[in-house]
Structures are given as C-alpha cells and as structure tokens.
Design an enzyme around this catalytic site. Structure first.
Site, PDB file in Angstrom:
ATOM      1  CB  SER A 132      -0.859   0.093   1.011  1.00 57.64           C
ATOM      2  OG  SER A 132      -1.872   0.886   1.071  1.00 57.64           O
ATOM      3  CG  ASP A 160      -4.321  -5.110  -2.672  1.00 57.66           C
ATOM      4  OD1 ASP A 160      -4.424  -5.738  -3.822  1.00 57.66           O
ATOM      5  OD2 ASP A 160      -5.325  -4.611  -1.761  1.00 57.66           O
ATOM      6  CG  HIS A 334      -5.441  -3.060   1.521  1.00 57.47           C
ATOM      7  ND1 HIS A 334      -4.971  -2.986   0.102  1.00 57.47           N
ATOM      8  CD2 HIS A 334      -4.697  -2.048   2.281  1.00 57.47           C
ATOM      9  CE1 HIS A 334      -3.963  -1.940   0.121  1.00 57.47           C
ATOM     10  NE2 HIS A 334      -3.843  -1.363   1.260  1.00 57.47           N
TER      11      HIS A 334
END
Length: 372
Positions: A132, A160, A334
């Site tokens: 992220s 991700d 996530h």
C-alpha cells in the site's frame, strides 16, 4: 502471472470457535529489534537471518513493521535471506522530531537513510517489498537509488497497491478513520476488533501486528487530554469493548454501532499510534505517478494483488508486454501478506529464484505455471 507454487500449512482460520486474541511477541518471528539513530531520529527495525540477500519490508499507512511477521516466518522456511522490517516515522516504535510529516519525500529519505546506514559499506543485494503506502515509498526509493547510481537495490515487490485504484479510494479514507474505534481497553480488544471487523482476516497475524499499531496513554496525562478533546465530537461511541457473541464474523463490518463505551476500570487506554487523520494532505503523493515509476524501474518487478479489478490501464498494458510479473490472490483483503502469508511466501520465493537471487530450500516444491 503465477499460480500458487508452495504449500505451507495455513495459519489460523477466523471461523474457528473459541478464538484467542491474546497478543504475540515480536520475538516469536524476528531475531532482533534495533533502534537506528540517524540525526535526531530513531528508526525501529526488526531483523531475522544472517545469510543471503536482504528482503527489506516497508509497511502500509497505519500498520507497522510487525505486519510482515508471518510472511517472514514462512519465507524463512523456503529460502535463505536476511529479513529487515522497518517502522516508518509516525508508526510503531520509531521516534522522530516530526512524526506527522508523512510526505512521500520524507518517507523516501528516511528509508534511504536507513539503507545507507546499514549497507553503504557492504556489497549487499536488496529487494524492496512494499505494501500500500509502503509500495509507493518502495518505488520512490528504488527510483532514487537508480538516479543516484545506488546499485544494491536488485528488485522490487509491491503488495496490493495500484495508482489509480489507490487514489480513487482516498475519498473514503476519512470516513473509514472516523468509523473505527478511537481507543481500546486493552491490546486484546484491539486484536479482536481488527479480526472480527475484517481489517485482518488472519488471527495469528493480527496477534503480532496489531500491537505495533497501538500506543498506551495514561488517563492522567496531557496526551490523553489532547486525545480526548480531539475526538469527542468525531466518534461519540469512542471506545471498543467487545463484539456481541451472536454476531456472525462475516457480518461484523456492517455494524459500526458495536463501538460501545465501557466503564473506566483502568488508568490507561490504547489508541492508534499513527495519526492518519492528520496526514490527509500527503495521501495522494504516496501514489501519484506510481504506475509509470514502477514500470520504468530497470530491475525485476513483481506485483501481488488481492483482485484483478484492482489493475489500472497503464499496468494492464505493461503486464501484457511482459514488463513485470503479476500474481492475483483471492480469499484475502487489502493486507494480502497478513491474510495469506503462506501463499505470498511461495510467490515471493519463486520470483526470487526465477531471477537467480536465491536458492530454494526444496527446488521440487516450485513451478512456474502461467495463468490467465
């Protein structure tokens, strides 16, 4: 793309009954915890292993270096590497002169400073792994390394994070931050909330990573008074105690009203360490230009995603042209590396072996099978 190629035992499934949410120490997963002093700032790092190239992990916003704990454990069963997981400024146990400066420029400078401190005098191969926000930082660090002719960065793995999807999601970030509990009676309650609310689907990972996302403050301290004043209008429920026993785990995220006040039976409270609600001006900078930057890096590249719908047009074209490898994993949220550490470990080990950066502990366990 690559199918799952390793078959490590899965970690705890959240649907098992009688879940234990007691925290687990970092010492179960890492060999050492060290503070690296650079100027007036002290950066906390967790390390494991003494042989092979370095996998340097950079966590996402609001997380800590402990979010990589289970992945490190699983990787250490497959390949010989040195593992370093860093707490970014404003996160975990890192302490800086300005913990609120989460600009991409400052975060990049911090990571480069730690890497230079650790490896400038050695001939070490480093592979950056970022999740992220940490993926954005990893890409900037790699690009900066290329521009400065720093040749010890040999590969990059993003988990991700896609520019377009990330920027589109920022509009809902403040709403999410307002909806979550602002404090917890105990670390155990924070772990319970994180699992049952779906933030982390893997109980084992939550038990070691969530404690790194919190800090303890005393009710009598000026810090608590400041915290209380800053949140008294944003979330009246405020504190999290427990989720009703008759609530289905998969449905808990639909019930923000579970945040209930409890009696003040202790003299302290646990709050989120990272003040993400004060960092909004930096969010877009974490991801802006990421796709082009990642594609153009002249090093082996791997992108691990939680869903194919996360891919943007620029990355789709580049992936079809073979400019980087990509893996899509399902049944996860996530935090892919926390939810499915065994599968991510297999993918990462295979990627590194393919590029001859490591030797697999058991070469017969791996195969590279293209998928659609």
């Amino acid at each position: 793309m690559i199918k799952k190629v390793f078959h490590l035992p899965p970690h705890t499934n959240i649907h098992k009954s009688n879940l234990n949410f007691e925290p687990t120490s970092w010492e179960k997963y890492f060999d050492h915890k060290d503070g690296i002093l650079i100027g007036d700032n002290k950066f906390n790092v967790y390390t494991k292993g003494i042989l092979g190239p370095v996998l340097f992990f950079i966590h996402g916003g609001g997380f800590s270096g402990l979010s990589w704990a289970l992945l490190v454990e699983d990787l250490s069963k497959l390949i010989d590497c040195r593992y370093i997981s860093m707490d970014l400024r404003g996160h975990g146990e890192t302490q800086t002169m300005d913990d609120l400066d989460l600009s991409i420029e400052t975060l990049t400078k911090d990571v480069l400073g730690v890497l230079t401190y650790l490896f400038s005098a050695t001939n070490t191969n480093i592979i950056l792994v970022g999740h992220s926000m940490g993926g954005g930082v990893a890409a900037h660090v790699a690009e900066e390394g290329v521009s400065q002719s720093i040749d010890f960065i040999k590969g990059i793995i993003l988990v991700d994070v896609v520019e377009g999807t990330a920027i589109d999601a920022l509009s809902g970030m403040q709403s999410y931050l307002r909806s979550r509990p602002k404090s917890f009676d105990s670390v155990t309650k924070a772990i319970e909330w994180s699992v049952k609310n779906g933030q982390i689907k893997n109980v084992d990972s939550a038990k070691v990573s969530v404690p790194g996302e919190l800090k303890k403050i005393n009710y009598s301290s000026p810090e608590y008074a400041e915290f209380s004043n800053s949140h008294k209008h944003s979330n009246p429920a405020g504190k999290y105690s427990s989720i009703p026993e008759n609530c289905e785990l998969d449905d808990v995220h639909m019930f923000p009203a579970i945040q209930k006040p409890t009696e003040d039976s202790t003299k302290s409270v646990y709050v989120w360490r990272a003040q993400l609600d004060k960092s909004g001006k930096f969010w877009e900078g974490w991801f802006k230009g990421l796709s082009k930057m990642f594609i153009n890096l002249p090093i082996p590249k791997l992108l691990i995603l939680a869903g194919v719908d996360h891919l943007d047009k620029e990355l789709t074209i580049a992936q079809m042209q073979g400019k980087f490898q990509m893996v899509i994993l399902s049944r996860c949220g996530h935090s892919v590396h926390e939810d499915l550490p065994d599968e991510v470990a297999g993918v990462v080990a295979s990627f590194l072996a393919k590029h001859k950066m490591v030797v697999l502990a058991n070469p017969n366990m791996a195969s590279f099978e293209p998928t659609c």
